[in-house]
Design a protein around this motif. Sequence first.
Motif, PDB file in Angstrom:
ATOM      1  N   ALA A 144      10.028  21.078  23.662  1.00 51.12           N
ATOM      2  CA  ALA A 144      10.894  21.913  24.855  1.00 51.12           C
ATOM      3  C   ALA A 144      11.076  21.171  26.015  1.00 51.12           C
ATOM      4  CB  ALA A 144       9.600  22.968  25.122  1.00 51.12           C
ATOM      5  N   GLU A 145      10.365  20.176  26.174  1.00 52.64           N
ATOM      6  CA  GLU A 145      10.810  19.356  27.360  1.00 52.64           C
ATOM      7  C   GLU A 145      11.950  18.467  26.945  1.00 52.64           C
ATOM      8  OE1 GLU A 145       7.966  16.192  28.130  1.00 52.64           O
ATOM      9  OE2 GLU A 145       7.088  17.184  29.863  1.00 52.64           O
ATOM     10  N   ALA A 146      12.384  18.398  25.821  1.00 48.98           N
ATOM     11  CA  ALA A 146      14.011  17.875  25.375  1.00 48.98           C
ATOM     12  C   ALA A 146      14.824  18.839  24.976  1.00 48.98           C
ATOM     13  CB  ALA A 146      13.759  17.173  23.868  1.00 48.98           C
ATOM     14  N   GLY A 147      14.600  20.213  25.440  1.00 47.81           N
ATOM     15  CA  GLY A 147      15.536  21.182  25.364  1.00 47.81           C
ATOM     16  C   GLY A 147      15.738  21.581  24.016  1.00 47.81           C
ATOM     17  N   MET A 148      14.779  21.517  23.253  1.00 49.25           N
ATOM     18  CA  MET A 148      15.118  21.984  21.654  1.00 49.25           C
ATOM     19  C   MET A 148      13.890  22.947  21.352  1.00 49.25           C
ATOM     20  SD  MET A 148      15.843  18.475  19.815  1.00 49.25           S
ATOM     21  CE  MET A 148      17.081  17.055  20.614  1.00 49.25           C
ATOM     22  N   THR A 149      14.185  23.499  20.011  1.00 50.96           N
ATOM     23  CA  THR A 149      13.152  24.173  19.481  1.00 50.96           C
ATOM     24  C   THR A 149      12.756  23.594  18.321  1.00 50.96           C
ATOM     25  OG1 THR A 149      14.974  25.466  18.303  1.00 50.96           O
ATOM     26  CG2 THR A 149      14.210  26.429  20.575  1.00 50.96           C
ATOM     27  N   GLY A 150      11.567  24.059  17.576  1.00 51.45           N
ATOM     28  CA  GLY A 150      11.249  23.355  16.642  1.00 51.45           C
ATOM     29  C   GLY A 150       9.856  23.956  15.983  1.00 51.45           C
ATOM     30  N   THR A 151       9.130  23.382  14.922  1.00 47.22           N
ATOM     31  CA  THR A 151       8.283  24.009  14.303  1.00 47.22           C
ATOM     32  C   THR A 151       7.306  22.857  14.182  1.00 47.22           C
ATOM     33  OG1 THR A 151       9.125  23.668  12.169  1.00 47.22           O
ATOM     34  CG2 THR A 151       9.357  25.673  13.074  1.00 47.22           C
ATOM     35  N   VAL A 152       5.859  22.958  14.264  1.00 46.29           N
ATOM     36  CA  VAL A 152       5.174  22.009  13.707  1.00 46.29           C
ATOM     37  C   VAL A 152       3.979  22.473  12.678  1.00 46.29           C
ATOM     38  CG1 VAL A 152       3.188  20.697  14.767  1.00 46.29           C
ATOM     39  CG2 VAL A 152       5.062  21.337  16.500  1.00 46.29           C
ATOM     40  N   THR A 153       3.809  21.782  11.603  1.00 50.67           N
ATOM     41  CA  THR A 153       2.951  21.959  10.645  1.00 50.67           C
ATOM     42  C   THR A 153       1.902  20.821  10.446  1.00 50.67           C
ATOM     43  OG1 THR A 153       4.782  23.077   9.705  1.00 50.67           O
ATOM     44  CG2 THR A 153       3.062  22.710   8.317  1.00 50.67           C
ATOM     45  N   ILE A 154       0.476  21.294  10.272  1.00 51.89           N
ATOM     46  CA  ILE A 154      -0.505  20.418  10.189  1.00 51.89           C
ATOM     47  C   ILE A 154      -0.980  20.787   8.632  1.00 51.89           C
ATOM     48  CG2 ILE A 154      -2.354  19.579  10.905  1.00 51.89           C
ATOM     49  CD1 ILE A 154      -1.608  20.056  14.002  1.00 51.89           C
ATOM     50  N   THR A 155      -1.160  19.917   7.905  1.00 53.57           N
ATOM     51  CA  THR A 155      -1.613  20.011   6.652  1.00 53.57           C
ATOM     52  C   THR A 155      -2.933  19.007   6.547  1.00 53.57           C
ATOM     53  OG1 THR A 155       0.585  20.252   5.839  1.00 53.57           O
ATOM     54  CG2 THR A 155      -0.958  20.017   3.990  1.00 53.57           C
ATOM     55  N   GLY A 156      -3.914  19.685   5.865  1.00 53.24           N
ATOM     56  CA  GLY A 156      -5.046  19.053   5.588  1.00 53.24           C
ATOM     57  C   GLY A 156      -5.566  18.473   6.940  1.00 53.24           C
ATOM     58  N   GLY A 157      -5.454  18.827   8.121  1.00 61.80           N
ATOM     59  CA  GLY A 157      -5.678  18.244   9.059  1.00 61.80           C
ATOM     60  C   GLY A 157      -5.536  16.756   9.576  1.00 61.80           C
ATOM     61  N   VAL A 158      -4.931  16.015   8.654  1.00 65.35           N
ATOM     62  CA  VAL A 158      -4.474  14.692   8.826  1.00 65.35           C
ATOM     63  C   VAL A 158      -2.702  14.539   8.736  1.00 65.35           C
ATOM     64  CG1 VAL A 158      -6.479  13.700   7.801  1.00 65.35           C
ATOM     65  CG2 VAL A 158      -4.741  14.054   6.407  1.00 65.35           C
ATOM     66  N   ARG A 159      -2.011  15.584   8.378  1.00 66.63           N
ATOM     67  CA  ARG A 159      -0.529  15.177   8.094  1.00 66.63           C
ATOM     68  C   ARG A 159       0.237  16.377   8.757  1.00 66.63           C
ATOM     69  NH1 ARG A 159       2.537  12.703   4.829  1.00 66.63           N
ATOM     70  NH2 ARG A 159       0.848  12.294   3.324  1.00 66.63           N
ATOM     71  N   ILE A 160       0.855  15.403   9.785  1.00 72.75           N
ATOM     72  CA  ILE A 160       1.657  16.241  10.624  1.00 72.75           C
ATOM     73  C   ILE A 160       3.278  16.401  10.404  1.00 72.75           C
ATOM     74  CG2 ILE A 160       2.354  16.561  13.272  1.00 72.75           C
ATOM     75  CD1 ILE A 160       0.090  14.811  13.758  1.00 72.75           C
ATOM     76  N   THR A 161       3.922  17.480  10.341  1.00 73.41           N
ATOM     77  CA  THR A 161       5.437  17.685   9.995  1.00 73.41           C
ATOM     78  C   THR A 161       5.976  18.318  11.303  1.00 73.41           C
ATOM     79  OG1 THR A 161       5.169  17.329   7.708  1.00 73.41           O
ATOM     80  CG2 THR A 161       7.079  18.323   8.351  1.00 73.41           C
ATOM     81  N   VAL A 162       7.150  17.691  11.783  1.00 72.32           N
ATOM     82  CA  VAL A 162       7.853  18.360  12.866  1.00 72.32           C
ATOM     83  C   VAL A 162       9.194  18.301  12.575  1.00 72.32           C
ATOM     84  CG1 VAL A 162       8.236  18.281  15.381  1.00 72.32           C
ATOM     85  CG2 VAL A 162       6.097  17.700  14.442  1.00 72.32           C
ATOM     86  N   THR A 163       9.764  19.795  12.779  1.00 75.05           N
ATOM     87  CA  THR A 163      11.093  19.917  12.502  1.00 75.05           C
ATOM     88  C   THR A 163      11.699  20.395  13.836  1.00 75.05           C
ATOM     89  OG1 THR A 163      10.996  20.383  10.404  1.00 75.05           O
ATOM     90  CG2 THR A 163      12.958  20.938  11.183  1.00 75.05           C
ATOM     91  N   THR A 164      12.788  19.525  14.234  1.00 74.59           N
ATOM     92  CA  THR A 164      13.353  20.190  15.528  1.00 74.59           C
ATOM     93  C   THR A 164      14.788  20.570  15.155  1.00 74.59           C
ATOM     94  OG1 THR A 164      14.117  18.102  16.122  1.00 74.59           O
ATOM     95  CG2 THR A 164      12.065  18.577  17.028  1.00 74.59           C
ATOM     96  N   THR A 165      15.306  21.714  16.139  1.00 73.36           N
ATOM     97  CA  THR A 165      16.523  22.013  15.990  1.00 73.36           C
ATOM     98  C   THR A 165      17.326  21.935  17.267  1.00 73.36           C
ATOM     99  OG1 THR A 165      15.663  23.722  14.489  1.00 73.36           O
ATOM    100  CG2 THR A 165      17.880  24.279  15.352  1.00 73.36           C
ATOM    101  N   ALA A 166      18.634  21.572  17.302  1.00 73.69           N
ATOM    102  CA  ALA A 166      19.305  21.645  18.666  1.00 73.69           C
ATOM    103  C   ALA A 166      20.634  22.116  18.148  1.00 73.69           C
ATOM    104  CB  ALA A 166      19.239  20.091  19.166  1.00 73.69           C
ATOM    105  N   ARG A 167      21.599  22.282  19.143  1.00 72.55           N
ATOM    106  CA  ARG A 167      23.045  22.727  18.954  1.00 72.55           C
ATOM    107  C   ARG A 167      23.690  21.389  19.695  1.00 72.55           C
ATOM    108  NH1 ARG A 167      23.493  27.659  17.089  1.00 72.55           N
ATOM    109  NH2 ARG A 167      25.558  28.027  18.121  1.00 72.55           N
ATOM    110  N   TYR A 168      25.003  21.365  19.101  1.00 69.10           N
ATOM    111  CA  TYR A 168      26.026  20.208  19.440  1.00 69.10           C
ATOM    112  C   TYR A 168      27.383  21.411  19.771  1.00 69.10           C
ATOM    113  CZ  TYR A 168      29.486  17.006  19.751  1.00 69.10           C
ATOM    114  OH  TYR A 168      30.638  16.289  20.241  1.00 69.10           O
TER     115      TYR A 168
END
Length: 157
Positions: A101-125
């Motif tokens: 949010a500080e970067a002015g984007m939206t995104g999703t955060v997924t934590i799998t098995g307590g050790v793997r983090i996946t972040v997907t951000t979305t922006a508009r150009y």
Amino acid sequence: MTTRRTQHRANALTKPGERRDDERGSVTLWALSSAVAFLLIVGISVDLTGQIRAKQQAADIAAHAVRVAGQRVDPATLMGGRPTSTIEAAAATTAAQHAIAEAGMTGTVTITGGVRITVTTTARYTPVFLSSLSFGALTVTGTATGRLVRAQDGTER
């Protein structure tokens, strides 16, 4: 006299190597077409470069959010002598979403098995040149994945 001049002029137009009056403006039309094509190529280049930059920025913010989330380790698993440390899911998700949010984007955060983090951000150009040709804003995404590991002297444990 007028008829004779017109007839002489008509004969002159049919001779090879003579200048033809009906070709006037053909260079102007060619130059105009070339200028439009050049501007279109430059516009596409500028907007494509801008879109690539926005996509790289989205990927950079996703990587930053993964790093921030990865620092939210559950203290009980870190200090408890367990072989695997885990991430505090709620704190990690909140921290990553805040970084996005500080970067002015939206995104999703997924934590799998307590050790793997996946972040997907979305922006508009928004294109600079192509917006004048009714091209709207383009959506770009960036994805980053991280894994929490315990290491000692550079070796994963």
